[in-house]
Design an enzyme around this catalytic site. Structure first.
Site, PDB file in Angstrom:
ATOM      1  N   HIS A  85       0.882  -1.185   0.000  1.00  0.00           N
ATOM      2  CA  HIS A  85       0.000   0.000   0.000  1.00  0.00           C
ATOM      3  C   HIS A  85       0.915   1.231   0.000  1.00  0.00           C
ATOM      4  CE1 HIS A  85      -3.433   2.415   0.532  1.00  0.00           C
ATOM      5  NE2 HIS A  85      -3.772   2.151   1.782  1.00  0.00           N
ATOM      6  N   HIS A 140      -2.112  -1.726 -10.073  1.00  0.00           N
ATOM      7  CA  HIS A 140      -3.037  -1.168  -9.100  1.00  0.00           C
ATOM      8  C   HIS A 140      -4.295  -2.013  -9.100  1.00  0.00           C
ATOM      9  CE1 HIS A 140      -5.537   1.760  -7.011  1.00  0.00           C
ATOM     10  NE2 HIS A 140      -4.393   2.290  -6.598  1.00  0.00           N
ATOM     11  N   ASP A 195       2.913   5.767  -6.650  1.00  0.00           N
ATOM     12  CA  ASP A 195       4.163   5.605  -5.909  1.00  0.00           C
ATOM     13  C   ASP A 195       5.389   5.560  -6.804  1.00  0.00           C
ATOM     14  OD1 ASP A 195       3.127   5.522  -3.339  1.00  0.00           O
ATOM     15  OD2 ASP A 195       2.467   3.462  -3.623  1.00  0.00           O
TER      16      ASP A 195
END
Ligand code: ACO
Length: 435
Positions: A268, A307, A363
């Site tokens: 995460h 994702h 990210d």
């Protein structure tokens, strides 16, 4: 005429059932009437990791993963990132509308006046080991705020709830900055009320002996944009934790600490830290093809790729890539960017990634910016937790005000032993331990 219903035929009994379809969803409880025999409990759905289960109705954030769309309260993320400040977006997420000038002024002033921490909180933080991970410090200290503000338990009192929301949004950056200074062995810096949310955070991080800290405006704006992009993302792992813990009527400090703990995981919010480790491991852009080959052979995952919801380019990654260029004009180019760009180029042409719809996520580039700004990787998830606190609180409040919500408690499909005869200890054979 088109009917918004679903007809289900149970082949075990031959019986048919009609259940309503609302917004593309059937109610799982409508399945309970489907029974194989009179004593049957009724049909359930099995959905590990909630791949196809809506756990709530929400009007906060909209994502279309197939088309790469993200909107807060209906506003496209691109417009908010371009025109708003983070606190303006926080107001939007919490109250549903963008503030007009006067409302924004009051809101900013109120958050600014909640940035100070009780001295006991400071002492609590001083007790951590010198090399404590800042995320562990953040999670523990946010939980500890529950002991400073015991009145926060009155979660059904709207005014009280709002006060705790303001405190959390104001204080989380202070805790985050103190956890960073702690790891460096530097004295903690108190908030400066003259500065904006992002500038004050930079002040609490970097101020040394100068009487007044002046943030670089490009870096402060870049950080504010990163905060906007990370503010909410509907029912992700940490938000689900916030709602789940909050559904037990736990106070918002403890629920936020639990959500932050979920965010700390490498699948995460911890992924951006892993991206930098991966880029270090790759070394230079020439080594990218060999690294991608290794991943395709099943040795690990490309961190910052893929994702659960986006099966297209993460819209946040696009804005972050643009922000990275602005930051590098101030800080100088981070060499890792070249490796990252090459990795993206090769992966997006590769059948393995194309067929699995694996694109860079938020990210992938954020860690590179954070590093260029001077943050060490341990701080990355903390930087994510600061703005996400607002999203967690907006979702928490929505959950509390939703009359359909109860304490979250999923069902299970039991696969263990049937009733067994108890065996006294002296008659047992050595147990084969399952791990
Ligand atoms: N690199 C290589 N292969 C991948 C990757 C990746 N990053 N992500 C998924 N795959 C592969 C899986 O191995 C699987 O292949 P298979 O069908 O041959 O078995 C397929 O793609 C589907 O993957 P799932 O794990 O089923 O996808 P899921 O939606 O469950 O996972 C997740 C999403 C956890 C984000 C995953 O893509 C991943 O681990 N990515 C790397 C970690 C990461 O960047 N996390 C940040 C997410 S964004 C955030 O939380 C803010």
């Amino acid at each position: 005429m088109k009917q918004e219903t679903l007809t289900i035929t149970d082949n075990r009994t031959g019986q048919s059932y009609v259940v309503p379809v609302e917004r593309g969803t059937i109610r799982a409880m409508d399945l309970r009437q489907i029974k194989a025999s009179a004593g049957d409990f009724g049909l359930m759905t099995y959905d590990p990791a909630f791949l196809n289960t809506a756990s709530c109705r929400s009007s906060v954030t909209f994502i279309d993963g197939e088309r790469g769309i993200l909107r807060y309260r209906g506003y496209p993320i691109e417009a908010l990132a371009e025109h708003c400040t983070f606190l303006e977006v926080a107001y939007l997420l919490l109250f549903g509308e963008l503030p007009e000038e006067r409302q924004l002024e009051n809101w900013v002033s109120e958050i600014t006046h909640h940035t100070m921490l009780h001295e006991n909180t400071k002492k609590f933080m001083e007790g951590f080991r010198h090399d404590a991970h800042p995320m562990g410090m953040l999670v523990s200290t946010v939980a500890a705020l529950s002991t400073i503000y015991p009145e926060a338990k009155a979660i059904h009192d709207a005014d009280n709830r709002l006060l705790q929301i303001k405190r959390l949004i104001g204080k989380v950056p202070s805790i985050a900055a103190m956890s960073y200074r702690h790891s460096l062995g530097f004295p903690y810096v108190y908030p400066d009320n003259d500065l904006s949310y992002a500038e004050n955070f930079l002040n609490m991080l970097w101020k040394m002996v100068e009487p007044k800290y002046v943030a670089n405006p490009v870096l402060a704006r870049a950080l504010d944009i990163l905060f906007i992009l990370h503010a909410d993302h509907e029912q992700n792992c940490s938000t689900n934790t916030m709602r789940s813990v909050g559904s037990a009527q736990t106070d918002p400090y403890l629920a936020t600490a639990a959500a932050a703990a979920a965010l700390a995981g490498p699948l995460h919010g911890g992924a951006n830290e892993q991206v930098l480790t991966m880029l270090d491991e790759i070394g230079s852009k020439d080594n990218v093809p060999a690294y991608v080959k290794k991943i395709k052979e099943g040795h690990g995952k490309l961190m910052g790729f893929g994702h659960r919801v986006y099966k297209n380019y993460d819209p946040r990654a696009k804005i972050i890539k643009w922000t990275a260029e602005q930051v590098f004009e101030v800080t100088g180019r981070n060499r890792k960017l070249d490796t990252a760009l090459e990795l993206e180029r090769i992966a997006l042409q590769d059948d393995y990634f194309v067929t699995r719809k694996l694109y860079p996520n938020v990210d992938f580039y954020s860690g590179i910016i954070y590093q260029a700004m001077g943050f060490s990787p341990e701080m990355f998830t903390v930087l994510f937790a600061i703005p996400r606190t607002t999203g967690w609180l907006a979702q928490w409040q929505e959950m509390l005000l939703d009359p359909e919500q109860k304490s979250a408690r999923p069902r299970q499909v039991y696969t263990g032993e049937d009733t067994r005869q108890f065996v006294p200890i002296e008659q047992r054979v050595p147990a084969v331990v399952k791990t």
